[in-house]
Design an enzyme around this catalytic site. Sequence first.
Site, PDB file in Angstrom:
ATOM      1  NE  ARG A  62      -2.702   6.786  -2.895  1.00  0.00           N
ATOM      2  CZ  ARG A  62      -3.082   5.933  -3.835  1.00  0.00           C
ATOM      3  NH1 ARG A  62      -3.072   6.281  -5.105  1.00  0.00           N
ATOM      4  NH2 ARG A  62      -3.451   4.706  -3.520  1.00  0.00           N
ATOM      5  CG  HIS A  76      -2.019   0.936   1.219  1.00  0.00           C
ATOM      6  ND1 HIS A  76      -1.838   2.288   1.341  1.00  0.00           N
ATOM      7  CD2 HIS A  76      -3.346   0.741   1.046  1.00  0.00           C
ATOM      8  CE1 HIS A  76      -3.020   2.888   1.260  1.00  0.00           C
ATOM      9  NE2 HIS A  76      -3.949   1.970   1.074  1.00  0.00           N
TER      10      HIS A  76
END
Length: 578
Positions: free
Chosen positions: A258, A237
């Site tokens: 994000r 990740h």
Amino acid sequence: MERVQCDILILGSGGAGLFAAHHAYDLNPKLKIIVAAKGLVGKSGCTRMVQGGYNVVLHPNDSVELHFKDTLKGGGMINNQELAWTLVSDAPKRILELETRMGCFFDRNPDGTVHQKAFAGQSFDRTVHRGDLTGIEIINRLRDQLYAKEGVIAWDEVRAVELLYNDDNQAIAGCLMLNLRTGQFIVVEALAVIVGTGGGASMYKIAAPSLEKAADGMAIAYRAGAEFVDMEMMQFHPTGLLAENSRMNGGVLEEGLRGAGGHLYNSLGERFMANYDPERMERSTRDRVARAAYMEIMAGRGTRLDGVLISVAHLGRKNVLRMFPGMVDRCKDVGKDLSVEPVEVSPTGHFHMGGVRINKDCFSGIPGLFVSGEDAGGIHGANRLGGNGVADSTVFGARAGDAAAEYVTQIKRQKVSESQVNRFVQEILQPFNNETGENPFDLRKELGKLMWEKVGLVRNGQDLKIAIDRLEEMAERVSHCKVSGGKAYNLAWHEVLNVKNMVEIGRMIALAAYTRNESRGSHYRSDYAITDNENWYKNIYMTQNGAKPAMKIEEVQFTHMLPEELLGQTARIKVEAS
Ligand SMILES: Cc1cc2nc3c(=O)[nH]c(=O)nc-3n(C[C@H](O)[C@H](O)[C@H](O)COP(=O)(O)OP(=O)(O)OC[C@H]3O[C@@H](n4cnc5c(N)ncnc54)[C@H](O)[C@@H]3O)c2cc1C
């Protein structure tokens, strides 16, 4: 030694374990079912840590075909298509079950329909969630409902240490367990064992999974003869929280940051994604963002803690507090205010796509042994989509429970092999008898560093070869670890067992990564920076063969969809960020 008989023994109490228990019980409430967790039942594992949510087709404009295509595309077309199809077509049933039978509340739209948000790699917004801490909602309800079922016995802090065969070595007849609190062994005689211990991404220096996980389920299945698929496929990740020496190091800050417009910076203040994926920038796929951040750090543009910075302050404090309360709280724990300042993050070991080869009913090929959740492989191919992990554990957990409940009605109770029990007990107690030997905690640190540097986000043949040799040495060294003190809660003793398992599985990861001389999904080889569809629409299978794994490579079975139908004809694709 304590002996217990049951019909079905379930190892692990994440989404897979708890769904298996519910389904087996619902199919036949007369069964005696034990759910044993190394942590606390319903409070351990990673399903509880799920943040972003659960991918499922609910909207009339969406379809299981689209979800299936997204899953294959994300997986670089090497997924087991039967399993991927099962995942997407069962997920709507499981989310309905979670809401209507288990009592979960997911976020809703003003018109009362379930809210579904966008997640990377999806052609439709299909991620169901409860704020940004979805897993707690799911696991709490699954646990509460479990305690209402009389025939299900829950064991906290009892770990599986070896699967046990019957006298003829034909079928799994139980499992040797170890109670962490007392240090006592328990022989569980079971008609079927379901393994759902959640994989072993924790073997990396920086890693997100819950700390008790150590590839145990995979390792015991390996030693019992199960077959594994695509072990090289380990997902990182991109935004693991960096927290110095805190135990929180590596904990995930969710992808939605994000997605909502968060920026990533290196230590020079540059939005470095412009050099790796200028079109999508921070919204690029998980593997590319993670690799880009890793490369920045390796090139000396990392922060003090060897990370990069994520910033969402420009979205406005109020918005950040509203959208990401869980993430704000998490950062507060390390003294950072995510709503107003950048936070140091690093790629972090997250999810293992590789695992035990199963069929769609979670059968491992060994009579009596079922595997589900992250311990199983093939569903996600080379890369899992965010939101498909918890769908996987609930869908295949439920199937494992159904299949095991059916299986146990067809077989007679088997006697476990006593010679096997005695041999395992002696082996496991050996560290107390060693006069000298290494400290297992040091060995674990060494393993984490080795996996991170040589079998991590950016791999090459030379480093992988070094890792394979060193892992072989470590397998030997771990058998000479020394521990002292009593057996109750002896964490050093448990660390020996953890390291042994992680080294065993780490070795398979390194070997498969060395063999796959191309780059695909989460597996990136700097010496083979192409996705080589001409030669590598293949799966790598491994089984135990003496001291080492034996390997075979087979063509991917495109049972539902051909690559050209999904991706066009390109045979060799250059992988960017190389
Ligand atoms: C921080 C984080 C965030 C995530 N967010 C998402 C998300 O938003 N969406 C998504 O789809 N996926 C997400 N995932 C992935 C998801 O959590 C996993 O795919 C899934 O939950 C795994 O479920 P599981 O049941 O296989 O294992 P887990 O839920 O991890 O459960 C494992 C269980 O096994 C037990 N155990 C371990 N070893 C033994 C042993 N030897 N004996 C007995 N028990 C044992 C553990 O104590 C635990 O109870 C996330 C993962 C992490 C780490």
